[in-house]
Scaffold this motif. Structure first.
Motif, PDB file in Angstrom:
ATOM      1  N   THR A  96       0.881  -1.246  -0.127  1.00  0.00           N
ATOM      2  CA  THR A  96      -0.016   0.142  -0.082  1.00  0.00           C
ATOM      3  C   THR A  96       0.884   1.225  -0.144  1.00  0.00           C
ATOM      4  N   GLY A  97       2.303   1.162  -0.408  1.00  0.00           N
ATOM      5  CA  GLY A  97       2.948   2.166  -0.266  1.00  0.00           C
ATOM      6  C   GLY A  97       4.409   1.989   0.125  1.00  0.00           C
ATOM      7  N   ASP A  98       4.812   2.798   1.207  1.00  0.00           N
ATOM      8  CA  ASP A  98       6.322   2.692   1.496  1.00  0.00           C
ATOM      9  C   ASP A  98       6.317   1.446   2.420  1.00  0.00           C
ATOM     10  N   ILE A  99       7.280   0.686   2.255  1.00  0.00           N
ATOM     11  CA  ILE A  99       7.553  -0.668   2.758  1.00  0.00           C
ATOM     12  C   ILE A  99       8.998  -0.720   3.641  1.00  0.00           C
ATOM     13  N   ASP A 100       9.009  -1.199   4.849  1.00  0.00           N
ATOM     14  CA  ASP A 100      10.200  -1.476   5.294  1.00  0.00           C
ATOM     15  C   ASP A 100      10.749  -2.967   5.158  1.00  0.00           C
ATOM     16  N   LEU A 101      11.407  -3.135   4.245  1.00  0.00           N
ATOM     17  CA  LEU A 101      11.896  -4.477   3.824  1.00  0.00           C
ATOM     18  C   LEU A 101      12.687  -5.174   5.133  1.00  0.00           C
ATOM     19  N   THR A 102      13.052  -4.478   6.110  1.00  0.00           N
ATOM     20  CA  THR A 102      13.930  -5.181   7.293  1.00  0.00           C
ATOM     21  C   THR A 102      12.555  -5.440   8.407  1.00  0.00           C
ATOM     22  N   GLY A 103      11.621  -4.996   8.205  1.00  0.00           N
ATOM     23  CA  GLY A 103      10.344  -5.301   9.122  1.00  0.00           C
ATOM     24  C   GLY A 103       9.914  -6.505   8.924  1.00  0.00           C
ATOM     25  N   LYS A 104       8.918  -7.051  10.151  1.00  0.00           N
ATOM     26  CA  LYS A 104       8.265  -8.316  10.033  1.00  0.00           C
ATOM     27  C   LYS A 104       7.563  -8.525   8.820  1.00  0.00           C
ATOM     28  N   ASP A 105       7.570  -9.917   8.266  1.00  0.00           N
ATOM     29  CA  ASP A 105       6.686 -10.378   7.181  1.00  0.00           C
ATOM     30  C   ASP A 105       7.242  -9.543   5.860  1.00  0.00           C
ATOM     31  N   ASN A 106       8.223  -8.907   5.773  1.00  0.00           N
ATOM     32  CA  ASN A 106       8.726  -8.294   4.528  1.00  0.00           C
ATOM     33  C   ASN A 106      10.009  -8.692   4.070  1.00  0.00           C
ATOM     34  N   SER A 107      10.195  -8.843   2.779  1.00  0.00           N
ATOM     35  CA  SER A 107      11.622  -9.375   2.310  1.00  0.00           C
ATOM     36  C   SER A 107      11.749  -9.229   0.792  1.00  0.00           C
ATOM     37  N   LEU A 108      13.176  -9.128   0.287  1.00  0.00           N
ATOM     38  CA  LEU A 108      13.312  -9.138  -0.970  1.00  0.00           C
ATOM     39  C   LEU A 108      14.455  -9.867  -1.309  1.00  0.00           C
ATOM     40  N   VAL A 109      14.447 -10.614  -2.414  1.00  0.00           N
ATOM     41  CA  VAL A 109      15.496 -11.553  -2.824  1.00  0.00           C
ATOM     42  C   VAL A 109      15.653 -11.235  -4.291  1.00  0.00           C
ATOM     43  N   TYR A 110      16.921 -11.198  -4.790  1.00  0.00           N
ATOM     44  CA  TYR A 110      17.381 -11.113  -6.202  1.00  0.00           C
ATOM     45  C   TYR A 110      18.914 -11.270  -6.283  1.00  0.00           C
ATOM     46  N   LYS A 111      19.158 -12.526  -6.564  1.00  0.00           N
ATOM     47  CA  LYS A 111      20.630 -13.013  -6.761  1.00  0.00           C
ATOM     48  C   LYS A 111      21.511 -12.537  -5.218  1.00  0.00           C
ATOM     49  N   ASN A 112      22.282 -11.763  -5.289  1.00  0.00           N
ATOM     50  CA  ASN A 112      23.058 -11.519  -3.952  1.00  0.00           C
ATOM     51  C   ASN A 112      22.262 -10.433  -3.289  1.00  0.00           C
ATOM     52  N   VAL A 113      21.464  -9.794  -3.618  1.00  0.00           N
ATOM     53  CA  VAL A 113      20.510  -8.854  -2.844  1.00  0.00           C
ATOM     54  C   VAL A 113      19.544  -9.675  -1.961  1.00  0.00           C
ATOM     55  N   LYS A 114      19.836  -9.703  -0.830  1.00  0.00           N
ATOM     56  CA  LYS A 114      18.890 -10.468   0.149  1.00  0.00           C
ATOM     57  C   LYS A 114      18.622  -9.624   1.192  1.00  0.00           C
TER      58      LYS A 114
END
Length: 301
Positions: A96-114
């Motif tokens: 719904t907008g700005d997301i804290d990827l280091t927060g609970k239930d959030n994540s991002l993965v692409y190659k060596n960016v985890k």
């Protein structure tokens, strides 16, 4: 008893047009604004790649949305996305907008960016805005970097496919009533711009407006062909979605399917490549769209 699913299905749609084309002026100069940043693209370690497909799922139990963002064009389900295996994966419960990827239930993965709460110590920055503007469109802006030096940036504003395991391919919806076929002039990219329209019910024209006379479907296609001075050449071949007005592309904003229920209309955007083929005096237009109106295993003929 036939089960109705909560997810709208993917339907095939086929339009049949006459070969005649009419010249008219275009409201769009075809050039568009000059590119200053990423535009429906992502950049990994400063190497830029176009975004070809976006598919997402939702886990009803946890409320987690998972987005798969791939450079491969034409992926419309999770199986195809997983087979391509070249996607950026983003998981969140708040698209719904700005997301804290280091927060609970959030994540991002692409190659060596985890990036996740578990890897927060290895993250230099992780600015992400992800907004579902509708069930079938998403706006994304990403600027991430790891302390080890890897970077990942992305900008996207366009079509996405909501996939659920119960979804199935619908039967063909045949549109055999040509509404119009216009040549709208040449773009600054040098391609010829065509606007095509077909329907499956009778229609009336009032000036530049076209209205369906009864409940039914109509399809509008805004496409581009590098045919030079041969603008009367009817477009044919496979057309991919793009906003750059290149050869054998279609413009998603002006390409859609409309369903008229007798009093109001619902617009549904094209969700795959468009194929135009000619056989004798008949032209066939084939593509798919997500039917937001008639959800579940409905049959259209």
């Amino acid at each position: 008893m036939k089960k109705l699913y909560s997810l709208c299905m993917l339907f095939s749609v086929m339009g049949i047009c006459s070969h005649s084309l009419t010249s008219c002026s275009s409201d769009d100069d075809g050039g568009g604004p000059k590119k200053t940043t990423l535009e429906n693209e992502f950049s990994y370690n400063n190497e830029t790649t176009p975004i070809g497909s976006v598919v997402y799922t939702k886990d009803d139990a946890s409320g987690i949305y998972t987005f798969y963002i791939s450079p491969t064009e034409g992926l419309i389900d999770l199986d195809a996305m997983l087979l391509a295996d070249d996607y950026i994966l983003i998981a969140t419960n708040t698209p719904t907008g700005d997301i804290d990827l280091t927060g609970k239930d959030n994540s991002l993965v692409y190659k060596n960016v985890k990036i996740s709460s578990e890897t927060a110590a290895n993250v230099q920055n992780s600015a992400l805005s992800l907004l579902l503007t509708s069930q079938t469109t998403v706006k994304l802006s990403l600027d991430a970097a790891m302390t080890s030096g890897e970077t990942l940036k992305a900008e996207y504003n366009g079509l996405c496919i909501f996939y659920k395991s119960e979804a199935e391919q619908g039967d063909a919806l045949k549109m055999d009533k040509p509404m119009f076929g216009y040549w709208r002039g040449q773009t600054t990219s040098g391609t010829n711009n065509y606007l095509l329209g077909v329907a499956n019910v009778d229609f009336v024209t009032q000036g530049t407006n076209i209205a369906l006379k009864e409940p039914g479907y109509a399809m509008i296609l805004d496409c581009y062909l590098d045919s030079g001075d041969e603008w009367k050449t009817y477009p044919s071949g496979t057309f991919t979605e793009s906003n750059k007005f290149g050869d054998h592309t279609y413009f998603d904003t002006n390409s859609f399917v409309v369903y008229f229920d007798g009093s109001a209309s619902t617009t549904m955007h094209v969700s795959s490549d468009v194929t135009i083929s000619r056989e004798g005096n008949t032209t066939k237009i084939s593509t798919t769209f997500i039917d937001n109106v008639r959800c579940g295993p409905c049959r259209h003929v």
